[in-house]
Design a protein around this motif. Structure first.
Motif, PDB file in Angstrom:
ATOM      1  N   ILE A 179     -14.465  44.285  -1.147  1.00 35.51           N
ATOM      2  CA  ILE A 179     -15.572  44.173  -2.090  1.00 35.51           C
ATOM      3  C   ILE A 179     -15.181  43.151  -3.150  1.00 35.51           C
ATOM      4  CG2 ILE A 179     -16.908  45.356  -3.887  1.00 35.51           C
ATOM      5  CD1 ILE A 179     -17.677  46.213  -1.026  1.00 35.51           C
ATOM      6  N   THR A 180     -16.116  42.278  -3.486  1.00 33.09           N
ATOM      7  CA  THR A 180     -15.904  41.267  -4.533  1.00 33.09           C
ATOM      8  C   THR A 180     -16.948  41.450  -5.625  1.00 33.09           C
ATOM      9  OG1 THR A 180     -14.888  39.590  -3.095  1.00 33.09           O
ATOM     10  CG2 THR A 180     -16.052  38.785  -5.038  1.00 33.09           C
ATOM     11  N   VAL A 181     -16.524  41.263  -6.857  1.00 36.95           N
ATOM     12  CA  VAL A 181     -17.455  41.224  -7.996  1.00 36.95           C
ATOM     13  C   VAL A 181     -17.068  40.065  -8.902  1.00 36.95           C
ATOM     14  CG1 VAL A 181     -18.027  43.690  -7.997  1.00 36.95           C
ATOM     15  CG2 VAL A 181     -16.048  42.872  -9.307  1.00 36.95           C
ATOM     16  N   VAL A 204     -13.653  35.564   3.735  1.00 40.53           N
ATOM     17  CA  VAL A 204     -14.883  34.994   3.186  1.00 40.53           C
ATOM     18  C   VAL A 204     -15.476  36.031   2.252  1.00 40.53           C
ATOM     19  CG1 VAL A 204     -15.443  33.301   4.970  1.00 40.53           C
ATOM     20  CG2 VAL A 204     -16.143  35.667   5.289  1.00 40.53           C
ATOM     21  N   SER A 205     -15.882  35.583   1.069  1.00 39.92           N
ATOM     22  CA  SER A 205     -16.603  36.478   0.164  1.00 39.92           C
ATOM     23  C   SER A 205     -18.046  35.998   0.147  1.00 39.92           C
ATOM     24  CB  SER A 205     -15.991  36.467  -1.241  1.00 39.92           C
ATOM     25  OG  SER A 205     -15.681  35.163  -1.669  1.00 39.92           O
ATOM     26  N   ILE A 206     -18.923  36.919   0.511  1.00 40.39           N
ATOM     27  CA  ILE A 206     -20.334  36.563   0.690  1.00 40.39           C
ATOM     28  C   ILE A 206     -21.203  37.573  -0.059  1.00 40.39           C
ATOM     29  CG2 ILE A 206     -22.169  36.122   2.365  1.00 40.39           C
ATOM     30  CD1 ILE A 206     -20.024  35.624   4.475  1.00 40.39           C
ATOM     31  N   GLY A 207     -22.136  37.055  -0.842  1.00 42.17           N
ATOM     32  CA  GLY A 207     -22.969  37.959  -1.625  1.00 42.17           C
ATOM     33  C   GLY A 207     -24.441  37.647  -1.537  1.00 42.17           C
ATOM     34  N   HIS A 208     -24.827  36.514  -2.112  1.00 41.43           N
ATOM     35  CA  HIS A 208     -26.263  36.247  -2.288  1.00 41.43           C
ATOM     36  C   HIS A 208     -27.046  36.422  -0.986  1.00 41.43           C
ATOM     37  CE1 HIS A 208     -29.591  34.620  -4.689  1.00 41.43           C
ATOM     38  NE2 HIS A 208     -30.000  34.138  -3.530  1.00 41.43           N
ATOM     39  N   ALA A 209     -26.684  35.684   0.057  1.00 41.99           N
ATOM     40  CA  ALA A 209     -27.445  35.753   1.318  1.00 41.99           C
ATOM     41  C   ALA A 209     -27.300  37.124   1.975  1.00 41.99           C
ATOM     42  CB  ALA A 209     -26.969  34.660   2.271  1.00 41.99           C
ATOM     43  N   VAL A 254     -17.590  41.697   0.671  1.00 40.88           N
ATOM     44  CA  VAL A 254     -18.986  41.642   0.233  1.00 40.88           C
ATOM     45  C   VAL A 254     -19.049  41.565  -1.294  1.00 40.88           C
ATOM     46  CG1 VAL A 254     -21.200  42.864   0.193  1.00 40.88           C
ATOM     47  CG2 VAL A 254     -19.767  42.919   2.259  1.00 40.88           C
ATOM     48  N   ASN A 255     -19.699  40.491  -1.775  1.00 38.97           N
ATOM     49  CA  ASN A 255     -19.902  40.330  -3.209  1.00 38.97           C
ATOM     50  C   ASN A 255     -21.193  41.065  -3.581  1.00 38.97           C
ATOM     51  OD1 ASN A 255     -21.020  39.270  -5.692  1.00 38.97           O
ATOM     52  ND2 ASN A 255     -19.438  37.693  -5.613  1.00 38.97           N
ATOM     53  N   ILE A 256     -21.091  42.047  -4.487  1.00 38.46           N
ATOM     54  CA  ILE A 256     -22.290  42.854  -4.759  1.00 38.46           C
ATOM     55  C   ILE A 256     -22.910  42.550  -6.132  1.00 38.46           C
ATOM     56  CG2 ILE A 256     -21.841  44.731  -3.147  1.00 38.46           C
ATOM     57  CD1 ILE A 256     -20.560  46.270  -5.338  1.00 38.46           C
ATOM     58  N   GLY A 272     -16.020  30.732   0.125  1.00 39.00           N
ATOM     59  CA  GLY A 272     -17.231  31.425  -0.318  1.00 39.00           C
ATOM     60  C   GLY A 272     -18.153  30.551  -1.129  1.00 39.00           C
ATOM     61  N   HIS A 273     -19.375  30.959  -1.175  1.00 42.36           N
ATOM     62  CA  HIS A 273     -20.531  30.449  -1.916  1.00 42.36           C
ATOM     63  C   HIS A 273     -21.574  29.861  -0.961  1.00 42.36           C
ATOM     64  CE1 HIS A 273     -22.280  29.946  -5.969  1.00 42.36           C
ATOM     65  NE2 HIS A 273     -23.065  29.118  -5.303  1.00 42.36           N
ATOM     66  N   ASP A 274     -22.705  30.556  -0.898  1.00 33.93           N
ATOM     67  CA  ASP A 274     -23.843  30.141  -0.055  1.00 33.93           C
ATOM     68  C   ASP A 274     -23.557  30.222   1.442  1.00 33.93           C
ATOM     69  OD1 ASP A 274     -25.257  27.659  -2.330  1.00 33.93           O
ATOM     70  OD2 ASP A 274     -25.525  29.840  -2.185  1.00 33.93           O
ATOM     71  N   LEU A 275     -22.543  31.000   1.830  1.00 37.51           N
ATOM     72  CA  LEU A 275     -22.371  31.253   3.262  1.00 37.51           C
ATOM     73  C   LEU A 275     -23.418  32.265   3.690  1.00 37.51           C
ATOM     74  CD1 LEU A 275     -18.479  31.376   3.479  1.00 37.51           C
ATOM     75  CD2 LEU A 275     -19.993  29.514   4.222  1.00 37.51           C
ATOM     76  N   ILE A 315     -11.657  40.549  -7.783  1.00 38.01           N
ATOM     77  CA  ILE A 315     -12.464  40.239  -8.970  1.00 38.01           C
ATOM     78  C   ILE A 315     -12.382  38.751  -9.245  1.00 38.01           C
ATOM     79  CG2 ILE A 315     -12.805  40.589 -11.448  1.00 38.01           C
ATOM     80  CD1 ILE A 315     -11.793  43.285 -11.295  1.00 38.01           C
ATOM     81  N   GLU A 316     -13.568  38.146  -9.398  1.00 41.78           N
ATOM     82  CA  GLU A 316     -13.651  36.727  -9.730  1.00 41.78           C
ATOM     83  C   GLU A 316     -13.992  36.567 -11.198  1.00 41.78           C
ATOM     84  OE1 GLU A 316     -16.842  35.546  -7.169  1.00 41.78           O
ATOM     85  OE2 GLU A 316     -15.460  35.016  -5.578  1.00 41.78           O
ATOM     86  N   GLY A 317     -13.569  35.463 -11.757  1.00 38.59           N
ATOM     87  CA  GLY A 317     -13.963  35.176 -13.125  1.00 38.59           C
ATOM     88  C   GLY A 317     -13.108  34.080 -13.730  1.00 38.59           C
ATOM     89  N   VAL A 339      -6.186  29.613  -2.131  1.00 45.19           N
ATOM     90  CA  VAL A 339      -7.320  28.924  -2.738  1.00 45.19           C
ATOM     91  C   VAL A 339      -8.562  29.504  -2.088  1.00 45.19           C
ATOM     92  CG1 VAL A 339      -6.125  26.778  -3.325  1.00 45.19           C
ATOM     93  CG2 VAL A 339      -7.173  27.038  -1.054  1.00 45.19           C
ATOM     94  N   GLU A 340      -9.671  29.481  -2.830  1.00 43.24           N
ATOM     95  CA  GLU A 340     -10.965  29.815  -2.235  1.00 43.24           C
ATOM     96  C   GLU A 340     -11.785  28.532  -2.214  1.00 43.24           C
ATOM     97  OE1 GLU A 340     -13.425  32.949  -3.852  1.00 43.24           O
ATOM     98  OE2 GLU A 340     -15.186  32.107  -2.870  1.00 43.24           O
ATOM     99  N   PHE A 341     -12.089  28.047  -1.022  1.00 41.74           N
ATOM    100  CA  PHE A 341     -12.905  26.838  -0.917  1.00 41.74           C
ATOM    101  C   PHE A 341     -14.338  27.151  -1.367  1.00 41.74           C
ATOM    102  CE2 PHE A 341      -9.512  24.657   0.518  1.00 41.74           C
ATOM    103  CZ  PHE A 341      -9.251  24.583   1.874  1.00 41.74           C
TER     104      PHE A 341
HETATM  105  N1  LIG Z   1     -16.776  33.650  -3.934  1.00 44.17           N
HETATM  106  C1  LIG Z   1     -18.058  33.608  -3.282  1.00 44.17           C
HETATM  107  C2  LIG Z   1     -18.729  34.936  -3.444  1.00 44.17           C
HETATM  108  O1  LIG Z   1     -18.101  35.916  -3.826  1.00 44.17           O
HETATM  109  C3  LIG Z   1     -20.164  35.078  -3.111  1.00 44.17           C
HETATM  110  O2  LIG Z   1     -20.850  33.861  -3.182  1.00 44.17           O
HETATM  111  P1  LIG Z   1     -22.382  33.924  -2.697  1.00 44.17           P
HETATM  112  O3  LIG Z   1     -22.357  34.380  -1.260  1.00 44.17           O
HETATM  113  O4  LIG Z   1     -23.088  34.909  -3.587  1.00 44.17           O
HETATM  114  O5  LIG Z   1     -22.896  32.515  -2.845  1.00 44.17           O
END
Ligand SMILES: NCC(=O)COP(=O)(O)O
Ligand SMILES: CC(=O)[C@@H](O)[C@H](O)COP(=O)(O)O
Length: 269
Positions: free
Chosen positions: A56-58, A236-241, A22-24, A215-218, A89-91, A175-177
């Protein structure tokens, strides 16, 4: 032997169920609109882990629009209580990411994965992967530095099959797609065409023992179909949704529903 080079998994990647990280970022974004530490970022992470999230992802961006340095160290301290879960950690490693990785190591705090993302400092959100061969020479020594401290490296990439060999060659473990193109196409006529690029890239990665994250927009609508189609996604790293869903359902119910979506992908149709 570094963590990144530990004994290969006993379960083949293609058979392993995908982990949810979970990306917070967006909890921190809301927190930053007042000086009250409400909502609390660490508490959000704890509730997600208690509900079954495996990580957890940030993404602590240089402008600190959401995740701040204190959040990174407090979350790492929390992860000591969750030894079977991962901290990612992403960046951009040419901005501030390496400082976080070095400091966590120096403080003896857990970090399992660094995801290198080629974002500019002021970028609205992540919107592209690394470019090979252009980026190879400058990435390789940074990957070696992170490996030397026992941390796995994942490269944020577009789903280009030919690029998988180059990612492996510079030393990436995974790799992270970047999945925004799939999310955008999901409800339209191009879905299967777009999805096939991810399937081909995943097959190319598997052929050279390169792990695959995504990850991104999943979200809860598009996640199961992606995981059912694309072989061997480890995380899968998922945050926004997910955080948006949690505003409606709460962290625990939301995480459990995302885990249901993941399980559904591994359940025979
Ligand atoms: N690497 C993708 C991630 O951590 C979260 O992406 P999103 O779900 O916020 O678009
Ligand atoms: C790398 C990626 O696709 C996302 O994890 C990114 O962290 C999103 O960043 P924002 O939350 O700042 O949009």
């Amino acid at each position: 032997m570094t963590t990144a080079q530990t004994t290969p998994p006993t379960v083949p990647a293609s058979a392993r169920k995908t982990a949810l990280s979970v990306n917070i970022n967006k909890v921190a974004l809301l927190r930053n609109t007042r000086h009250l530490d409400i909502p609390n970022v660490t508490r959000a992470a704890e509730l997600c882990l208690e509900a079954g999230a495996q990580g957890i992802t940030v993404h602590p961006r240089p402008d600190e629009r959401h995740i701040r340095p204190d959040d990174v160290y407090e979350l790492a301290a929390l992860m000591k209580d969750w030894p079977h879960c991962e901290f990612n950690i992403e960046g951009n490693p040419f901005h501030n990411l390496m400082d976080f990785e070095r400091n966590l190591s120096a403080r003896g705090l857990p970090l399992h994965q660094c995801t290198f993302v080629p974002d500019s400092a002021e970028q609205f959100t992540s919107d592209h992967g690394w470019s090979f061969p252009d980026d190879a020479k400058r990435l390789k020594p940074l990957i070696e530095q992170v490996h030397a401290r026992g941390v796995r490296v994942s490269l944020f990439m577009d789903p280009i099959p030919e690029a998988m060999v180059a990612a492996k060659a510079v030393g990436a473990d995974r790799v992270e797609f970047y999945t925004e193109s799939y999310a955008r196409a999901w409800s339209g006529p191009q879905k299967n065409k777009v999805l096939s690029s991810f399937v081909e890239a995943a097959r190319a990665a598997a052929a050279i023992n390169l792990g695959v994250n995504a990850g991104h927009d999943l979200n809860r609508d598009n996640l199961s179909e992606f995981l059912r189609a694309v072989p061997g996604v480890l995380e899968v790293s998922i945050g926004h949704a997910l955080i948006a869903d949690a505003l409606e359902l709460g962290y625990a119910a939301t995480v459990k529903d995302y885990l249901r979506c993941i399980n559904e992908a591994f359940t025979p149709a």
